[in-house]
Scaffold this active site. Structure first.
Site, mmCIF file in Angstrom:
data_model
loop_
_atom_site.group_PDB
_atom_site.id
_atom_site.type_symbol
_atom_site.label_atom_id
_atom_site.label_comp_id
_atom_site.label_asym_id
_atom_site.label_seq_id
_atom_site.Cartn_x
_atom_site.Cartn_y
_atom_site.Cartn_z
ATOM 1 N N GLU A 73 46.836 117.282 -7.184
ATOM 2 C CA GLU A 73 46.057 117.064 -6.156
ATOM 3 C C GLU A 73 44.570 117.479 -7.091
ATOM 4 O O GLU A 73 42.827 116.872 -6.429
ATOM 5 C CB GLU A 73 45.833 118.934 -5.757
ATOM 6 C CG GLU A 73 44.722 119.464 -4.932
ATOM 7 C CD GLU A 73 43.523 119.458 -5.681
ATOM 8 O OE1 GLU A 73 42.955 119.323 -5.090
ATOM 9 O OE2 GLU A 73 43.667 120.117 -6.986
ATOM 10 N N ASP A 109 50.185 121.341 -9.613
ATOM 11 C CA ASP A 109 49.328 120.734 -10.355
ATOM 12 C C ASP A 109 48.642 121.908 -11.282
ATOM 13 O O ASP A 109 47.491 122.130 -10.131
ATOM 14 C CB ASP A 109 49.224 119.481 -10.613
ATOM 15 C CG ASP A 109 48.521 118.730 -9.608
ATOM 16 O OD1 ASP A 109 48.546 119.989 -8.255
ATOM 17 O OD2 ASP A 109 47.348 118.143 -10.069
#
Length: 369
Positions: free
Chosen positions: A132, A75
């Protein structure tokens, strides 16, 4: 300038993958899994509505013992459409684009390194996290479980400027203060209400004092509440970002935050953690792991050091568990979370070479019991 690993990074960058966009993440996950399988990994997923976490396994080759765990994420902080104003470009050694540095180049380098491995190596486990950038709220349990069975943990986040590795990190917590008041007509019967926004403001004044005298960073990031100016607000909340350099400060401040009590008798106040990454302080296990990696780097003509970092990542979790942990093994560059983000093309080649050497050489330097 072209190479298979840079070509892979080009493909990954053009599949934008912001945190929480499950459709965008799924498109990149399929691409990454295909490349991981081509590199020899068995691929699996831990599904989540906001994005699946990827779990890759490469069986050991003539090396017994616990697996070597790599941590990464796919991400980014960039929304879909960012490429239109921040396109992929290559200018000399600098490759630019959303997510190239944090941390798609790390994934590309790791897959290229594994594909190049020719020799004995332990079992490899790779966790590629989908959330994350917001503190891994759905991935922390997986990271913790994998770390407990690993011989060492290698973080694939960007390194310090110049390439040095990271041997500790500040603790990072996202917390929400939630206030419930009592709604009433703001003009006809204001005293019948309890304003949740006013209560929240008073609580935030208290929050300012939580870190007083301690090296603690407290940032009020967002505030929301109420609905109409003629209604006494019944709900309000604020999201906080807290950073800690010491586990004891972390314990005390989070305890004080949890103990907040309302100023107004008819209001209620609650706090909850949205994500929590504990303080990871340097320790002997991490220092030993850094020394072993630095020795491997020296053997291939690279100079490598390491020291703690201010930012947080999934290695906070593994380092705080006491597992031998080092982070920053992605290629060097700069501009994380900024429109100046870039990664070094020569750094990609260097890190790919280093990762290959670490995979095949780290077990030879393991301390003997």
């Amino acid at each position: 300038m072209s190479s298979p690993v840079i070509a892979a990074l080009h493909r990954y960058t053009h599949v934008e993958s912001p945190t929480g966009d499950s459709r965008a993440l799924a498109a990149l996950a399929e691409m990454l899994e295909a490349d991981a399988a081509a590199a020899g990994f068995h691929t699996a997923r831990e599904p989540h509505p906001t994005g699946d976490h990827l779990i890759w396994t490469l069986r050991a080759r003539d090396v017994a013992g616990a697996p070597l765990l790599f941590l990464s994420h796919y991400d980014t902080v960039w929304p879909v459409g960012t490429l239109a104003g921040m396109p992929w470009t290559v200018d000399g050694d600098a490759i630019r684009g959303p997510g190239v540095y944090d941390t798609k180049a790390g994934i590309a380098a790791l897959l290229a390194a594994v594909a190049a491995v020719d020799g004995p190596h332990p079992e490899l486990r790779v966790i590629v996290v989908a959330d994350e950038e917001i503190g891994s709220p759905t991935a922390t349990g997986l990271v913790r479980a994998e770390a407990r069975r690993a011989s060492a943990v290698l973080g694939m986040e960007p390194p310090h400027p110049g390439g040095d590795l990271k041997t500790g990190r500040r603790g990072s917590t996202r917390a929400r203060i939630e206030v419930t008041g009592v709604e009433a007509h703001a003009a006809l019967d204001p005293d019948a209400g309890a304003n949740a926004i006013d209560e929240l403001v008073d609580q935030l004044l208290r929050v300012r004092e939580l870190g007083a005298g301690r090296p603690v960073l407290v940032n009020t990031g967002t505030i929301a509440g109420g609905g109409r100016t003629n209604v006494v607000a019944g709900q309000a909340h604020a999201d906080l970002g807290l950073r800690f350099a010491d586990p004891e400060d972390e314990r005390v401040v989070l305890g004080e935050l949890a103990a907040l009590r309302p100023v107004r008798s008819r209001a209620t106040v609650g706090t909850r953690l949205l994500s929590h990454r504990p303080t990871w302080q340097p320790d002997a296990a991490g220092d030993d792991l850094l020394a072993r990696i630095a020795a491997i780097a020296a053997g291939i003509g690279q100079t490598l050091g390491g020291h703690p970092a201010d930012g947080a990542a999934d290695t906070n979790t593994t380092g705080a568990l006491g597992r031998p942990t080092v982070d920053g093994l992605a290629p060097h560059g700069g501009g994380a979370h900024a429109r100046t983000e870039w990664v070094s093309a020569s750094g990609i080649a260097e890190r790919t070479m280093l990762l290959t050497a670490v995979i095949t050489g780290l077990h030879r330097t393991a301390p003997r019991c």
